[in-house]
Design a protein around this motif. Structure first.
Motif, PDB file in Angstrom:
ATOM      1  N   LYS A 143       8.981  51.856 -41.263  1.00 23.07           N
ATOM      2  CA  LYS A 143       9.220  53.301 -41.296  1.00 23.07           C
ATOM      3  C   LYS A 143       9.580  53.883 -39.935  1.00 23.07           C
ATOM      4  N   ALA A 144       9.221  53.212 -38.872  1.00 23.88           N
ATOM      5  CA  ALA A 144       9.504  53.718 -37.532  1.00 23.88           C
ATOM      6  C   ALA A 144       9.366  52.574 -36.543  1.00 23.88           C
ATOM      7  N   ILE A 145       9.733  52.838 -35.321  1.00 20.06           N
ATOM      8  CA  ILE A 145       9.627  51.830 -34.268  1.00 20.06           C
ATOM      9  C   ILE A 145       8.993  52.463 -33.047  1.00 20.06           C
ATOM     10  N   LEU A 146       7.858  53.045 -33.249  1.00 17.09           N
ATOM     11  CA  LEU A 146       7.164  53.739 -32.172  1.00 17.09           C
ATOM     12  C   LEU A 146       6.949  52.803 -30.993  1.00 17.09           C
ATOM     13  N   GLY A 147       7.303  53.292 -29.812  1.00 16.28           N
ATOM     14  CA  GLY A 147       7.102  52.513 -28.599  1.00 16.28           C
ATOM     15  C   GLY A 147       8.190  51.509 -28.304  1.00 16.28           C
ATOM     16  N   GLU A 148       9.191  51.365 -29.174  1.00 14.71           N
ATOM     17  CA  GLU A 148      10.249  50.387 -28.948  1.00 14.71           C
ATOM     18  C   GLU A 148      11.554  51.007 -28.514  1.00 14.71           C
ATOM     19  N   VAL A 149      11.796  52.235 -28.896  1.00 12.89           N
ATOM     20  CA  VAL A 149      13.064  52.871 -28.573  1.00 12.89           C
ATOM     21  C   VAL A 149      12.888  53.711 -27.321  1.00 12.89           C
ATOM     22  N   THR A 150      13.753  53.494 -26.348  1.00 11.19           N
ATOM     23  CA  THR A 150      13.625  54.204 -25.072  1.00 11.19           C
ATOM     24  C   THR A 150      14.705  55.264 -24.920  1.00 11.19           C
ATOM     25  N   PHE A 151      15.243  55.743 -26.029  1.00 12.58           N
ATOM     26  CA  PHE A 151      16.254  56.791 -25.983  1.00 12.58           C
ATOM     27  C   PHE A 151      15.922  57.844 -27.022  1.00 12.58           C
ATOM     28  N   ASP A 152      16.414  59.054 -26.793  1.00 12.03           N
ATOM     29  CA  ASP A 152      16.219  60.130 -27.755  1.00 12.03           C
ATOM     30  C   ASP A 152      17.192  59.946 -28.902  1.00 12.03           C
ATOM     31  N   VAL A 153      16.733  60.200 -30.104  1.00  6.36           N
ATOM     32  CA  VAL A 153      17.596  60.150 -31.274  1.00  6.36           C
ATOM     33  C   VAL A 153      18.325  61.484 -31.349  1.00  6.36           C
ATOM     34  N   GLN A 154      19.640  61.458 -31.145  1.00  2.00           N
ATOM     35  CA  GLN A 154      20.432  62.685 -31.120  1.00  2.00           C
ATOM     36  C   GLN A 154      20.671  63.246 -32.524  1.00  2.00           C
ATOM     37  N   ASP A 155      20.864  62.361 -33.480  1.00  2.00           N
ATOM     38  CA  ASP A 155      21.142  62.791 -34.854  1.00  2.00           C
ATOM     39  C   ASP A 155      19.818  63.039 -35.563  1.00  2.00           C
ATOM     40  N   LYS A 156      19.484  64.281 -35.763  1.00  2.00           N
ATOM     41  CA  LYS A 156      18.196  64.622 -36.384  1.00  2.00           C
ATOM     42  C   LYS A 156      18.126  64.192 -37.836  1.00  2.00           C
ATOM     43  N   ASN A 157      19.264  63.826 -38.448  1.00  2.00           N
ATOM     44  CA  ASN A 157      19.234  63.317 -39.814  1.00  2.00           C
ATOM     45  C   ASN A 157      18.611  61.927 -39.881  1.00  2.00           C
ATOM     46  N   LEU A 158      18.533  61.250 -38.741  1.00  2.00           N
ATOM     47  CA  LEU A 158      17.929  59.921 -38.713  1.00  2.00           C
ATOM     48  C   LEU A 158      16.408  60.000 -38.817  1.00  2.00           C
ATOM     49  N   CYS A 159      15.825  61.106 -38.390  1.00  2.00           N
ATOM     50  CA  CYS A 159      14.375  61.287 -38.420  1.00  2.00           C
ATOM     51  C   CYS A 159      14.022  62.314 -39.480  1.00  2.00           C
ATOM     52  N   LYS A 160      13.000  62.014 -40.287  1.00  2.00           N
ATOM     53  CA  LYS A 160      12.598  63.014 -41.280  1.00  2.00           C
ATOM     54  C   LYS A 160      11.268  63.656 -40.933  1.00  2.00           C
ATOM     55  N   GLU A 161      10.432  62.981 -40.167  1.00  2.00           N
ATOM     56  CA  GLU A 161       9.174  63.562 -39.707  1.00  2.00           C
ATOM     57  C   GLU A 161       8.669  62.743 -38.535  1.00  2.00           C
ATOM     58  N   GLU A 162       7.711  63.272 -37.818  1.00  2.00           N
ATOM     59  CA  GLU A 162       7.153  62.574 -36.662  1.00  2.00           C
ATOM     60  C   GLU A 162       6.617  61.209 -37.072  1.00  2.00           C
ATOM     61  N   GLY A 163       6.971  60.163 -36.346  1.00  2.00           N
ATOM     62  CA  GLY A 163       6.475  58.818 -36.638  1.00  2.00           C
ATOM     63  C   GLY A 163       7.195  58.136 -37.785  1.00  2.00           C
ATOM     64  N   SER A 164       8.285  58.717 -38.250  1.00  2.00           N
ATOM     65  CA  SER A 164       9.031  58.143 -39.356  1.00  2.00           C
ATOM     66  C   SER A 164      10.520  58.374 -39.114  1.00  2.00           C
ATOM     67  N   MET A 165      11.343  57.454 -39.578  1.00  2.00           N
ATOM     68  CA  MET A 165      12.788  57.570 -39.405  1.00  2.00           C
ATOM     69  C   MET A 165      13.456  57.221 -40.723  1.00  2.00           C
ATOM     70  N   ARG A 166      14.535  57.912 -41.051  1.00  2.00           N
ATOM     71  CA  ARG A 166      15.300  57.557 -42.252  1.00  2.00           C
ATOM     72  C   ARG A 166      16.005  56.216 -42.049  1.00  2.00           C
ATOM     73  N   TYR A 167      16.546  56.032 -40.849  1.00  2.00           N
ATOM     74  CA  TYR A 167      17.227  54.790 -40.506  1.00  2.00           C
ATOM     75  C   TYR A 167      16.695  54.317 -39.162  1.00  2.00           C
ATOM     76  N   VAL A 168      16.407  53.042 -39.074  1.00  2.00           N
ATOM     77  CA  VAL A 168      15.811  52.464 -37.882  1.00  2.00           C
ATOM     78  C   VAL A 168      16.892  51.745 -37.076  1.00  2.00           C
ATOM     79  N   PRO A 169      16.987  52.008 -35.775  1.00  2.00           N
ATOM     80  CA  PRO A 169      17.965  51.283 -34.959  1.00  2.00           C
ATOM     81  C   PRO A 169      17.581  49.812 -34.825  1.00  2.00           C
ATOM     82  N   LYS A 170      18.548  48.953 -35.028  1.00  2.00           N
ATOM     83  CA  LYS A 170      18.382  47.504 -34.917  1.00  2.00           C
ATOM     84  C   LYS A 170      19.597  46.929 -34.213  1.00  2.00           C
ATOM     85  N   ARG A 171      19.588  45.643 -33.983  1.00  2.00           N
ATOM     86  CA  ARG A 171      20.753  44.923 -33.488  1.00  2.00           C
ATOM     87  C   ARG A 171      21.095  43.866 -34.527  1.00  2.00           C
ATOM     88  N   MET A 172      22.388  43.725 -34.791  1.00  2.00           N
ATOM     89  CA  MET A 172      22.842  42.701 -35.724  1.00  2.00           C
ATOM     90  C   MET A 172      23.706  41.717 -34.950  1.00  2.00           C
TER      91      MET A 172
END
Length: 122
Positions: free
Chosen positions: A40-69
């Motif tokens: 649901k989230a990656i607390l403590g792993e992302v060191t950048f601000d999420v600019q698109d607020k549609n990616l986050c729906k509430e504190e500690g949760s994200m609609r889409y999680v950044p990953k590397r493929m």
């Protein structure tokens, strides 16, 4: 030949690249991606601000999680080694460690030299 597609944590990409390079597999494609699964989230792993607020729906949760493929094509006999190595580097035991997909490749062609098959990927 097999294509190995791995979706991993952003903070594991450099170590994964180093290990694959040390094993003799320096060629890969890497992309920054967003996705979702059980994590649901990656607390403590992302060191950048999420600019698109549609990616986050509430504190500690994200609609889409950044990953590397990452994607790489290897000879059939090396697929297990590569998969095990990616798993070893990326396993934390927590939800969100990622997924690895192994797909058959029928043919590969190096554009510059017209080499085919394994000659095109090695």
């Amino acid at each position: 030949m097999k294509e190995i597609v791995a979706i991993i944590r952003p903070n594991k990409i450099n170590r994964t690249k180093e290990v694959l390079d040390a094993l003799g597999f320096p060629a890969m494609t890497a992309n920054a991606v967003f996705g979702r699964g059980r994590q649901k989230a990656i607390l403590g792993e992302v060191t950048f601000d999420v600019q698109d607020k549609n990616l986050c729906k509430e504190e500690g949760s994200m609609r889409y999680v950044p990953k590397r493929m990452i994607s790489l094509v290897v000879p059939d006999e090396d697929a297990s080694l590569v998969v095990e190595s990616i798993m070893k580097v990326n396993k934390t035991g927590q939800i969100g460690d990622g997924k690895i997909f192994v797909c058959p490749i029928e043919e590969a062609v190096r554009v510059r030299t017209k080499e085919t098959g394994e000659d095109a990927i090695l």
